[in-house]
Design a protein around this motif. Sequence first.
Motif, short mmCIF file in Angstrom:
data_model
loop_
_atom_site.label_atom_id
_atom_site.label_comp_id
_atom_site.label_asym_id
_atom_site.label_seq_id
_atom_site.Cartn_x
_atom_site.Cartn_y
_atom_site.Cartn_z
N LEU A 79 21.06 -83.77 64.65
CA LEU A 79 21.29 -82.32 64.61
C LEU A 79 19.97 -81.56 64.75
N SER A 80 18.92 -82.05 64.10
CA SER A 80 17.62 -81.38 64.20
C SER A 80 17.08 -81.44 65.62
N ALA A 81 17.21 -82.61 66.26
CA ALA A 81 16.75 -82.76 67.64
C ALA A 81 17.52 -81.82 68.56
N PHE A 82 18.82 -81.74 68.34
CA PHE A 82 19.65 -80.84 69.14
C PHE A 82 19.26 -79.38 68.90
N ALA A 83 19.11 -79.01 67.62
CA ALA A 83 18.87 -77.61 67.27
C ALA A 83 17.52 -77.11 67.79
N ALA A 232 21.66 -72.87 67.75
CA ALA A 232 20.53 -73.64 67.22
C ALA A 232 20.42 -73.48 65.71
N PHE A 233 20.58 -72.24 65.21
CA PHE A 233 20.49 -72.03 63.77
C PHE A 233 21.65 -72.71 63.03
N LEU A 234 22.83 -72.73 63.65
CA LEU A 234 23.94 -73.46 63.05
C LEU A 234 23.65 -74.96 63.00
N GLY A 235 22.99 -75.46 64.05
CA GLY A 235 22.59 -76.87 64.06
C GLY A 235 21.59 -77.16 62.95
N PHE A 236 20.61 -76.28 62.78
CA PHE A 236 19.64 -76.45 61.70
C PHE A 236 20.33 -76.42 60.33
N TYR A 237 21.31 -75.52 60.18
CA TYR A 237 22.00 -75.41 58.91
C TYR A 237 22.75 -76.70 58.57
N ASN A 238 23.45 -77.25 59.56
CA ASN A 238 24.18 -78.49 59.32
C ASN A 238 23.24 -79.65 59.05
N ALA A 239 22.07 -79.65 59.71
CA ALA A 239 21.06 -80.67 59.43
C ALA A 239 20.54 -80.54 58.00
N PHE A 240 20.31 -79.29 57.57
CA PHE A 240 19.87 -79.03 56.21
C PHE A 240 20.93 -79.50 55.21
#
Length: 261
Positions: A79-83, A232-240
Amino acid sequence: MPASTESAHSFKNEQVESSPSIAEPVAKVQEAGDGNEFLIIGGKKYYKHELMTAFGGTLNPGLAPPPVNLFANPAPLGLSAFALTTFVLSMYNAQGMGIKTPNVVVGLACFYGGAVQFFAGCWEMLVGNTFGATALTSYGAFWLSYAAINIEAFGIAAAYEDEIMLKNAVGFYLIGWALFTFILTLTTMKSTAAFCALFAFLTITFILLGAGDLTQKVNVSRAGGVTGVITAFLGFYNAFAGTANKQNSYFTAYPVPLTRK
C-alpha cells in the motif's frame, strides 16, 4: 477490532460432516448453528468471532480465517509503494507547480510502486490472501508497464506516428485499468469505508485520466490528478492502519465497517 489483533486469537475449526469434494470451490460460504454463530468456509466450520474481519490494513475484504503460517503482514508495504508512486504521478497529472514532464516518477514506478509492490503481492499469496495478491501484483505490474512506456529504450512511445495516436492508445490502456479496478471495488463493498473508498477513487482516477487522453482535454486529466492525490492519501491511511497499534503509536486507525458480521 483490527485484524492483526483478531488473528492473534487461537481458533478451532472442525471438519463438516459429508465434506465437499476437493473440486468444490473454497469460496462457498454458509452459515450454521442455532444462532448462525458459525461460518462454513471451504468445508470447515469456524466461529464468526474468531475470523478476521474486513480491514484495509491487511487488504482483507471480508470474513476469513487467520493465516496459519508465521509471516509478516505484507499489505502495508504494498500500500505504501502504491500510495507514494500514485501521489507523485498525480501531482504531475494535476500539473502542480507547473510541472508537465513525468520523468521523475519513472524511478518510483520501476523500483517502489513496481518491483516492491509486485513482491508484496507475491508475499500476500504466502499468507493466503487472494485479494491482496491479485491487487498488489497487478498494480505492481501496472507501474512497471507505465515506466516502460516512458523509457525511451523500450521504444513504445516512438512506435506511434503522432502524439494524438499515442494519447489515444494510452487512453485505452487507462480505461482498461479502470475496468479492472472497478471489479476490485465491487469486492470491497462489504469491507471498511477507507478500504472501499481507496478502490472507488482509484477507479474514478483511471476513468478521468483515460478520458483526458482520449478527448485531449487537459482539465479532465488534471481532475484525474486531483482524485489521484486523494487516492494516494487513502492508500497511506490504509497502510498506516496496518502498521499502527496501541503498542507502537499514540494514534491508531479506526476502521468503519460497511456491513455487520
